[in-house]
Design an enzyme around this catalytic site. Sequence first.
Site, PDB file in Angstrom:
ATOM      1  NE  ARG A  51       0.057   1.443   3.434  1.00  0.00           N
ATOM      2  CZ  ARG A  51       0.935   2.404   3.582  1.00  0.00           C
ATOM      3  NH1 ARG A  51       2.233   2.135   3.557  1.00  0.00           N
ATOM      4  NH2 ARG A  51       0.556   3.643   3.762  1.00  0.00           N
ATOM      5  CD  GLN A 199      -3.767   2.305   6.868  1.00  0.00           C
ATOM      6  OE1 GLN A 199      -4.341   2.701   7.885  1.00  0.00           O
ATOM      7  NE2 GLN A 199      -4.397   2.155   5.717  1.00  0.00           N
ATOM      8  CG  ASP A 240      -3.578   7.459  -1.571  1.00  0.00           C
ATOM      9  OD1 ASP A 240      -3.268   6.311  -1.907  1.00  0.00           O
ATOM     10  OD2 ASP A 240      -3.414   7.898  -0.421  1.00  0.00           O
ATOM     11  CG  ASN A 250      -3.321  11.206   2.684  1.00  0.00           C
ATOM     12  OD1 ASN A 250      -2.687  10.388   2.020  1.00  0.00           O
ATOM     13  ND2 ASN A 250      -3.028  11.459   3.945  1.00  0.00           N
TER      14      ASN A 250
END
Length: 353
Positions: A51, A199, A240, A250
């Site tokens: 990712r 994350q 992103d 994001n």
Amino acid sequence: MSKEFEVPRSVEWEENHINILNQQKLPAETVFEHLYTKEDVYDAIVTLKVRGAPAIGITAAFGLALSAQDIETEDIDVFKQEVIQIKEYLNSARPTAVNLAWALERLLRRIERAASVNAAKTDLVHEAIQIQIEDEETCRQIGQNALQLFKSGDRIMTICNAGSIATSRYGTALAPFYLAKKKNLDLHIYACETRPVLQGARLTTWELMQGGVDVTLITDNMAAHTMKEKQISAVIVGADRIARNGDAANKIGTLSLAILAKHFQIPFFIAAPLSTFDVSTKDGSDIPIEERDPLEVKEFNGVQIAPPDVQVFNPAFDVTPHHLISGIITEKGIITSNYTEEIDALFAENISL
């Protein structure tokens, strides 16, 4: 690997497979897996074994190049059509990260004039490897550009993981912290845990500690209190997808940090390569937002934490409007105002993108 940089690579090309760091296993285990097929690559991206927008793009490029080696035809036109089908399959893995489509389209452009299937197969591998090589230098330059915004003693907040394992090396939002460490600049990082997949807790704290960077973990709902009580100097996050007007998608929770930063008059920065910009997208309202499995919210590590039948809204990303962004840090410099004009000018200067 240099002594000052001890974070393993997230993805590497091998002779007949792709080697990835399974980020779902971190921080409990450091597990590397081999990917042999396009289905393996698709699954690795969808399940977040890989990712981070740049790392997704690199992995998909490797996946396309690898799968193309198994196409059995000597007809270059038939070969290209099969490559396009593989490209479309891999591109559907995650809709928000524009680097995925960017990397795959770049490989297709590379073989437009290929005279033979063998030449095209070789070109695909070379181009995929080149994307990874360029990404490392891009991230290093983003880090250099970002570093000028900080001074020793600063306390900086981030969310999700825009670090080395989300790219080829260094990361985007985390890149300045590794470079600061090398220059003996004292920066302290506050990492939001980043629900629901964690994350920040699992990946950002792990890799910063691997790199010897000073980091403190907080829960997402501690952000406002931490900004106030710990006198946060700045917020820096990755992206992103960035629209032509500077709106940035994001990880979910980024918008909340931007709003809080505005309230506390704290600079809020986006760090991203030019490959994350989508100039065909006018503004953030046109960015597709991926919604993920409700079980990510209702379960943790296989343990039920909510009623099994409760309704769940689980968007993976949110969009921060450009007026909340103090600057967008790229490998070519920092955009700080008049986003549409500056982004247009930046891409006019870099037409190969």
